[in-house]
Enzyme design. Structure first.
Site, PDB file in Angstrom:
ATOM      1  N   CYS A 108       0.894  -1.225   0.128  1.00 58.71           N
ATOM      2  CA  CYS A 108      -0.079   0.029  -0.057  1.00 58.71           C
ATOM      3  C   CYS A 108       0.808   1.208  -0.139  1.00 58.71           C
ATOM      4  CB  CYS A 108      -1.078  -0.104   1.188  1.00 58.71           C
ATOM      5  SG  CYS A 108      -1.540   1.510   1.767  1.00 58.71           S
ATOM      6  N   GLU A 143       7.792   0.600 -11.909  1.00 59.12           N
ATOM      7  CA  GLU A 143       6.371   0.620 -12.445  1.00 59.12           C
ATOM      8  C   GLU A 143       5.236   0.879 -11.344  1.00 59.12           C
ATOM      9  OE1 GLU A 143       6.052  -2.821 -14.651  1.00 59.12           O
ATOM     10  OE2 GLU A 143       7.208  -1.899 -16.526  1.00 59.12           O
ATOM     11  N   CYS A 148      -4.838   0.901  -4.228  1.00 58.29           N
ATOM     12  CA  CYS A 148      -5.144   0.206  -3.003  1.00 58.29           C
ATOM     13  C   CYS A 148      -6.427   0.825  -2.370  1.00 58.29           C
ATOM     14  CB  CYS A 148      -3.970   0.652  -1.906  1.00 58.29           C
ATOM     15  SG  CYS A 148      -4.277  -0.126  -0.233  1.00 58.29           S
ATOM     16  N   GLU A 305      13.555  -0.523 -19.948  1.00 59.00           N
ATOM     17  CA  GLU A 305      13.385  -2.063 -20.236  1.00 59.00           C
ATOM     18  C   GLU A 305      13.100  -1.897 -21.818  1.00 59.00           C
ATOM     19  OE1 GLU A 305      10.987  -3.753 -17.373  1.00 59.00           O
ATOM     20  OE2 GLU A 305      11.945  -2.904 -15.766  1.00 59.00           O
TER      21      GLU A 305
HETATM   22  C1  GLA Z   1       7.932  -4.975 -16.162  1.00 56.48           C
HETATM   23  C2  GLA Z   1       8.885  -4.942 -15.035  1.00 56.48           C
HETATM   24  C3  GLA Z   1       9.891  -5.914 -15.167  1.00 56.48           C
HETATM   25  C4  GLA Z   1       9.704  -7.196 -15.583  1.00 56.48           C
HETATM   26  C5  GLA Z   1       9.142  -7.032 -16.956  1.00 56.48           C
HETATM   27  C6  GLA Z   1       8.562  -8.335 -17.610  1.00 56.48           C
HETATM   28  O1  GLA Z   1       8.085  -4.001 -17.072  1.00 56.48           O
HETATM   29  O2  GLA Z   1       9.409  -3.609 -14.817  1.00 56.48           O
HETATM   30  O3  GLA Z   1      10.412  -6.048 -13.955  1.00 56.48           O
HETATM   31  O4  GLA Z   1       8.702  -7.821 -14.844  1.00 56.48           O
HETATM   32  O5  GLA Z   1       7.884  -6.173 -16.891  1.00 56.48           O
HETATM   33  O6  GLA Z   1       7.446  -8.850 -16.899  1.00 56.48           O
HETATM   34 ZN    ZN Z   2      -3.773   1.363   1.235  1.00 57.34          ZN
END
Ligand code: GLA
Ligand code: ZN
Length: 692
Positions: A108, A143, A148, A305
């Protein structure tokens, strides 16, 4: 400097392997590695007991190979002891169910104890690495954004509301709580939008409450991030701070707010996910995400990424075809990435993401994917410095509005309406014309654009309406679409016909509207028969029946009880024009409108390419650098204007045609012009200095 590298989890592999990994990274042309992002249980195995030795050793090995390091703060994956210490820090779902321990991003964002643990590990890492010569910056958490609905969030929501409304009277008035007898007499009575007796999720709640709750949760993540930012700024003033976001499609957080505290934006670019079982990718989807991420700070960004192999958790996606990984990475660069960091280095042998493929195979083999990226590494070594810092320039902007987006999550208006898809349908029409588009917020400076698209601007504040009006007044061209101006900032329907505060600018009122059942559509008829060649575009999802006040009809409905009534109008307003498109339509609708819109805005698309071939330009001063990307599995001829050179292979393109093999990319610059007169005329003298 152009950053090229990989996300690496040394803690997943025997230490004896690290040296070989580092060597292979260097040989691939990498200069940057992201580390430690999910390594909390290794960094702090027990409360307050820190272990940086292993990470120091890993960094030392990478450093010997000339690699620099971005560290992740590991708060997205709390170790079991943190969650055992704070069982109530597990997030609560809208159903009221508290998530179990086991995955990640399970916390949370409000929980005070969790936040404290986050500050402690961040502080310890910051102190340890502040002066490490190989460490250049930080990625906070991973990310952000899951919602929550717990009791801690509820208590914090009350404080947030008190701050916003000052009095319960003001809140009751703003939300219209008189409806269904929901007048609150104590702050503590106010719920969070947990599931109620009705099966419509958050949409069963008061729309004002639900919208405020989404804003509140977005603010909670911004505040959570800010705590870590503050620690890192204090301890590591020489380092940059970023966060890895999720592109245009992610809609739980106001990314403009989240980006404000960061030095630059990063995002995670996956083209073919575990759920994707079509071999072809839609290049404009990635391009829109790049534009959206670039727009958050009007600045180049990192891809933290970049896809390195097939995606997969429980199931495995279609494998990237030879050339695709490199192509997708070049596409990122074409749209403003100054760093490409591949996720991930070696495919994990254990854990939930065993099938999320890295550059290396499970057994450590450096195979096809590694070879492809190594080739790109050699290219980046030649062209990276030239590209880094050059910028995408656009005359066209699309307004992305998180309040509207949140409000549509509460009331979709029509089950087939999806905000992101709508933005993409419009964006795609410009993308096909190889035109750069910026994604902006309602607070951005519109005056630098000629054409502003404000799609489905459902929640419209007076301030944004005024700024749009000024933009048109001063000569800008506006296009807007259904449900614009329907709501005010409290998520209350305005006391005037749509498009509400923009009715004057658009010279039109929505007399009534028809929300269409699935599969129902009707052709539109353009008032001027030569407006559009080919089959007529269709109205879908939604039909606003328009009553022009000063606007001219551009297209009419052809069926149903509003046949013959305007569906699209154009209005002169001040020195500009406002186009109101009263139906959602699919991509074909915007494809049919795009040339006309460009005409109105005095813009032209200079470059035409075969379908599936993308052309995007970055500028270094006056000098364009063109990226040409063949997303198809066929060879494609691309016509060029003038003599160009492909920087990737040094090839001079004298013939005026570039033959691009499947999934191939080219980076083109103008060749020096021999004739000194022509040189002057074309103004391309500068290019000569670069032509090789
Ligand atoms: C996301 C996450 C990563 C990984 C990729 C693939 O973008 O940031 O840590 O989990 O997805 O699932
Ligand atoms: Zn919460």
């Amino acid at each position: 400097m152009f950053r090229f590298g990989v996300d690496y989890y040394p803690e997943h592999w025997p230490e004896e392997r690290w040296a070989l990994d580092a060597r292979l990274m260097q040989e691939a042309g990498f200069n940057t590695v992201r580390l430690a992002e999910f390594a909390w249980s290794r960094l702090e195995p027990a409360p307050g007991r820190f272990d940086f030795d292993w990470l120091d050793r890993a960094i030392a090995i990478l450093q010997e190979r000339g690699l620099q390091v971005v560290l992740g703060t590991p708060t997205a994956s709390p170790p079991p002891w943190v969650m055992a210490m704070h069982p109530d820090a597990h997030r609560v779902l809208p159903s009221g169910l508290r998530v179990a321990y086991g995955n990640r991003r399970n916390y949370c964002p409000t929980h005070a104890g969790y936040r404290e643990r986050g500050r402690i590990i961040t502080q310890a890492m910051a102190e340890h690495y502040a002066h490490h010569p190989a460490v250049i910056g930080w990625q906070i958490d991973n990310e952000f954004g899951d919602r929550c609905y717990c009791e801690h969030c509820r208590a914090a929501f009350h404080v947030w509301l008190q701050h916003k409304y000052q009095s319960l009277d003001a809140l009751n008035e703003a939300w219209g709580t008189v409806f269904w007898s929901q007048v609150y007499t104590e702050w503590s009575q106010i719920p969070v939008p947990l599931e109620t007796a009705a099966p419509f999720g958050d949409g069963s709640h008061n729309p004002g409450l639900a919208l405020d709750y989404y804003r509140f949760l977005s603010d909670q993540y911004v505040a959570f991030q800010r705590e870590q930012v503050a620690i890192l700024r204090r301890r590591c003033p020489g380092h940059f701070i970023t966060h890895n976001m999720m592109g245009a499609g992610y809609d739980r957080l106001n990314y403009f707010d989240l980006a404000a505290d960061l030095d630059f934006v990063s995002w995670d670019n996956y083209r073919r996910m575990q759920w994707t079982f079509r071999p072809e990718v839609i290049p404009s989807e990635a391009a829109l995400s790049h534009a959206a991420m670039r727009g958050l700070k009007h600045k180049n960004f990192w891809v933290m990424e970049q896809q390195a192999g097939a995606g997969g958790w429980q199931i495995v996606s279609v494998a990237p075809r030879p050339g695709e990984l490199r192509l997708w990475a070049y596409q990122s660069i074409a749209h403003g990435a100054d760093a490409i960091i591949f996720f991930r280095w070696r495919t994990a042998r254990f854990g939930t993401e065993q099938y999320w493929h890295g550059l290396l195979e499970h057994d450590g083999r450096a195979g096809r994917r590694y070879a492809e990226i190594k080739q790109m590494g050699a290219e980046i070594a030649r062209v990276g410095a030239e590209i880094a810092g050059s910028e995408v320039r656009a005359n066209i902007a699309i307004l992305l509005d998180y309040d509207s987006r949140f409000a549509f999550q509460i009331q979709a208006n029509n089950p087939a309406f999806q905000y992101t898809n709508h933005l993409h349908d419009i964006y795609q029409a410009f993308h096909r014309r190889n035109l750069a588009v910026d994604v902006v917020s309602g607070r951005d400076d519109f005056s630098r654009y000629k054409l502003l698209i404000a799609p489905a601007l459902y929640v419209l504040t007076e301030e944004t309406a005024r700024r749009i009006e000024a933009f048109v007044q001063n000569g800008g061209v506006l296009m807007t679409t259904p449900r614009t101006g329907v709501k005010d900032a409290t998520n209350t329907v305005v006391n005037m016909p749509p498009p509400g505060l923009l009715a004057g600018v658009c010279g039109v009122e929505v007399e009534e509207y028809d929300s269409l059942p699935e599969g129902v559509s009707q052709p539109l008829a353009f008032v001027q028969s030569d407006f559009h060649n080919g089959p007529p575009p269709h109205a879908r999802i939604w039909c606003d029946v328009l009553r022009p006040s000063s606007a001219q009809p551009v297209a009419l409905y052809t069926q149903d009880y509003y046949a013959g009534k305007p569906a699209i109008t154009e209005n002169r307003y001040g020195a500009g024009r406002a186009v109101y498109v009263g139906t959602f339509g699919d991509g074909q609708l915007y494809a049919a409108l795009v040339d006309w819109l460009l005409d109105l805005a005095n813009l032209r698309s200079e470059i035409s390419t075969p379908p599936g071939v993308e052309w995007s330009t970055r500028w270094r001063g006056d000098r364009p650098i063109h990226f040409v990307l063949n997303h198809t599995r066929e060879r494609q001829p691309v016509n060029l204007k003038g003599r160009m050179r492909n920087l990737l292979n040094g090839e001079a393109l004298e013939s005026g045609v570039l033959e691009l093999p499947p999934y191939q990319a080219a980076i083109l610059t103008a060749e020096p012009v021999d004739d000194p007169m022509e040189d002057k005329v074309s103004g391309e003298k500068l290019a000569g200095a670069y032509g090789r």
